[in-house]
Structures are given as structure tokens and as C-alpha cells.
Design an enzyme around this catalytic site. Sequence first.
Site, PDB file in Angstrom:
ATOM      1  N   SER A 168     -14.090   5.458  32.917  1.00 26.03           N
ATOM      2  CA  SER A 168     -13.903   4.643  31.700  1.00 26.03           C
ATOM      3  C   SER A 168     -14.937   4.903  30.618  1.00 26.03           C
ATOM      4  O   SER A 168     -14.764   4.447  29.486  1.00 26.03           O
ATOM      5  CB  SER A 168     -13.914   3.155  32.055  1.00 26.03           C
ATOM      6  N   LYS A 225     -13.602   6.340  27.554  1.00 28.28           N
ATOM      7  CA  LYS A 225     -12.870   5.491  26.585  1.00 28.28           C
ATOM      8  C   LYS A 225     -13.663   5.327  25.287  1.00 28.28           C
ATOM      9  O   LYS A 225     -13.090   5.169  24.217  1.00 28.28           O
ATOM     10  CB  LYS A 225     -12.594   4.113  27.199  1.00 28.28           C
ATOM     11  N   TYR A 270      -4.273  10.021  30.001  1.00 30.43           N
ATOM     12  CA  TYR A 270      -5.360   9.048  30.229  1.00 30.43           C
ATOM     13  C   TYR A 270      -6.093   9.338  31.551  1.00 30.43           C
ATOM     14  O   TYR A 270      -7.324   9.347  31.606  1.00 30.43           O
ATOM     15  CB  TYR A 270      -4.768   7.632  30.207  1.00 30.43           C
ATOM     16  N   TYR A 287     -16.148  -5.298  30.576  1.00 31.37           N
ATOM     17  CA  TYR A 287     -14.997  -6.120  30.967  1.00 31.37           C
ATOM     18  C   TYR A 287     -15.369  -7.586  31.226  1.00 31.37           C
ATOM     19  O   TYR A 287     -16.084  -8.187  30.455  1.00 31.37           O
ATOM     20  CB  TYR A 287     -14.284  -5.499  32.189  1.00 31.37           C
ATOM     21  N   VAL A 328     -15.793   3.644  36.725  1.00 35.46           N
ATOM     22  CA  VAL A 328     -15.714   3.464  38.185  1.00 35.46           C
ATOM     23  C   VAL A 328     -16.202   4.687  38.970  1.00 35.46           C
ATOM     24  O   VAL A 328     -16.222   4.661  40.193  1.00 35.46           O
ATOM     25  CB  VAL A 328     -14.293   3.056  38.666  1.00 35.46           C
TER      26      VAL A 328
HETATM   27  O1  DON Z   1      -7.799   3.360  34.866  1.00 32.38           O
HETATM   28  C1  DON Z   1      -8.538   3.432  35.816  1.00 32.38           C
HETATM   29  O2  DON Z   1      -8.369   2.697  36.764  1.00 32.38           O
HETATM   30  C2  DON Z   1      -9.688   4.429  35.859  1.00 32.38           C
HETATM   31  N1  DON Z   1      -9.298   5.720  35.549  1.00 32.38           N
HETATM   32  C3  DON Z   1     -10.804   4.035  34.974  1.00 32.38           C
HETATM   33  C4  DON Z   1     -11.283   2.670  35.270  1.00 32.38           C
HETATM   34  C5  DON Z   1     -12.715   2.479  34.986  1.00 32.38           C
HETATM   35  O3  DON Z   1     -13.526   3.370  35.017  1.00 32.38           O
HETATM   36  C6  DON Z   1     -13.123   1.059  34.758  1.00 32.38           C
HETATM   37  N2  DON Z   1     -14.499   0.927  34.422  1.00 32.38           N
HETATM   38  N3  DON Z   1     -15.420   0.526  35.035  1.00 32.38           N
END
Ligand code: DON
Length: 307
Positions: free
Chosen positions: A67, A70, A191, A243, A261
Site C-alpha cells: 500500500s 498508493k 492495482y 487506516y 502489508v
Molecule cells: O489490497 C491489498 O490487500 C494489498 N495489496 C495492499 C494492502 C496494504 O498494503 C494495506 N496497508 N497496510
Amino acid sequence: MKQVVSFDDVLAEIAVLVRPHFGKGRTAQYIPQLAGVNPNQFGMAICTIKGEEHAIGDADVSFSAQSITKLFALGLALNSIGDEVWTRVGKEPSGTPFNYLSQLEHEEGIPRNPFINAGALAVTDILLNHAAEPDALVRDFMGMLGVAHLAIDEDVAVSELETAHKNRAIANLMRSFGTITHDAEAVVEAYCRQCAVTVTCRQLARAALPLAARGFSPLIEETIFPERLTRRLNALLLTCGTYDSVGSFAYRVGLPSKSGVGGGLVAVIPDHAVVAVWAPELDRFGTSVVGAYALEYFSQLTNCSVL
Ligand code: DON
């Protein structure tokens, strides 16, 4: 900020202080390729606006940016269509997990902010108007800023795509409201590939440096974002970057930050430096447990805080 301590000493002290916090979280279980990452890794890097770099531990080991990408995707979208982005996505904290679905239905397909998955999918949809492969665009943007050739980890990308059921649901719901305009599967694929960009702490600290330098990259000597946009990106990081733990994170760390993550975290000290940290075990909000402690110790030891 008043820096009265050496960053090398601070990093050495943090590396000791974080030790008791290993084993408190878990690697990202929902992406099989990330679930198996060795949890006992820790790297941290600081890049100052004067171009000085300080690093410790696994600061030069690549990890999955997830993320954190992003932030760079949003920067690209804002640079290309400006405030029109805000007709597609909001600027408010969501108070919900990053992959929450039902809020989106109540709010007619307009994501609360660009950092929750729904908002990031809307940003990918925007970038698809400008590039056939937005994931490569984000990878190359981060690489250009990080002074590195970055890769997309194909195994991580496939692993996430195979298990991206929730993101597919989010994209399809948004498509039904018209807030995603391209084929939902194409948006999810771009994405997931973007999330699979790999980066090191050192490269990440460099890549985010314009956010600490009023939009200017001292490393490549180029203005990347207008100054006002830089302030706004930092405001979004502070209010939405972690978040549904963003309040407690600001309380603990006090710096605009973005989590991923993969276990990475990047924090901006405006007019001074960027700090990137990586440790793969996550809390229930998808934030690196050890990384958050490392940033908390960093802000305590250096008195760095925007608050
Ligand atoms: O969309 C997802 O679940 C992952 N590719 C990215 C989520 C993420 O990194 C959330 N942040 N902490």
C-alpha cells in the site's frame, strides 16, 4: 524539529529498543507469498533533504511495497488531472479497515480516501486513462525518485491476484456505481501488480523525499510536486495513511506516514527528512508492529513531530 542527536546513534538505539517487539504480529496471511516472508528482519533508513543517508539492519533488502505504492500513484494522478481526482474519491479518514466493503455501498461507490483499497482502485482507474500499465508507471516513478531500478515481484503479484476476492468485490461494486470506468478485472490486476513493486528502506526514503522538501527532490534536482500539493499529500498521510489506526498512530508517532502489508512504513518530517522502516510482522490494522515502534522511538529520541 531540533536535531540534537546523531541519526546513526538514534538508529543504533532503536535497533536495540525494538527487539522485544518481535513476535507480537504476523506476516500478511491473506497473500500466501507474503505470509512466508522471514519475520525476523528489520531495516531502517533516513534520508535528509541535504541528501545525507543513514541506515541500519536490513535497510538494503528489498520488500514488497504494497500500500505504500498508493502514495506514489496518488501523486501521479494529482499531477496529471489535479483536483478532478477529488470528484472520484474523498479526503476523510474511513474509520474502517483498508479493504472494507459495505461503507462503499452506503456512500454510493465514492471511497472515503485514496489510501483505502477502494480509493486506490479509483486512482488506478484514473491512471488507466493515461497509461496502459499504471503499475509500471508507479514502479518507474518510485524508481526515478529512489534513484534505483525497481521491479515488480511477479510471484507476489500472482499470489495476490489469486486471492484478491475482496478487491474484486470492491472494484465491481464501484463499477456498478460508475466510479470505476474500466473493466473491474483490469483495474484489480493493475492495482495488484502495483502493490507488488519491491523496494528497500533506503530507496523508499529517497523516493518520498520530495514530501519533506516542499515537493523538490534534492537527489534528482527536480520539482516533483507543487508545494501546496506536497502539504496536502502530507495532510492525507497524517489523516488517512494508516487506516483505522490513524488516530493512535498520530498519537504515538506524530508524523505523516504510510503503511503497507509488506511490513514497510514511511514517515515524513517536513523540511527535514524521510524515515523508512521495514519489519514484516503486522498488527490487525496491517501496519508493521516493529516498524510502528521504531517510528515511535524515533520521534521520541529526536523530538521530531509535526504535532
Ligand atoms: O489490497 C491489498 O490487500 C494489498 N495489496 C495492499 C494492502 C496494504 O498494503 C494495506 N496497508 N497496510
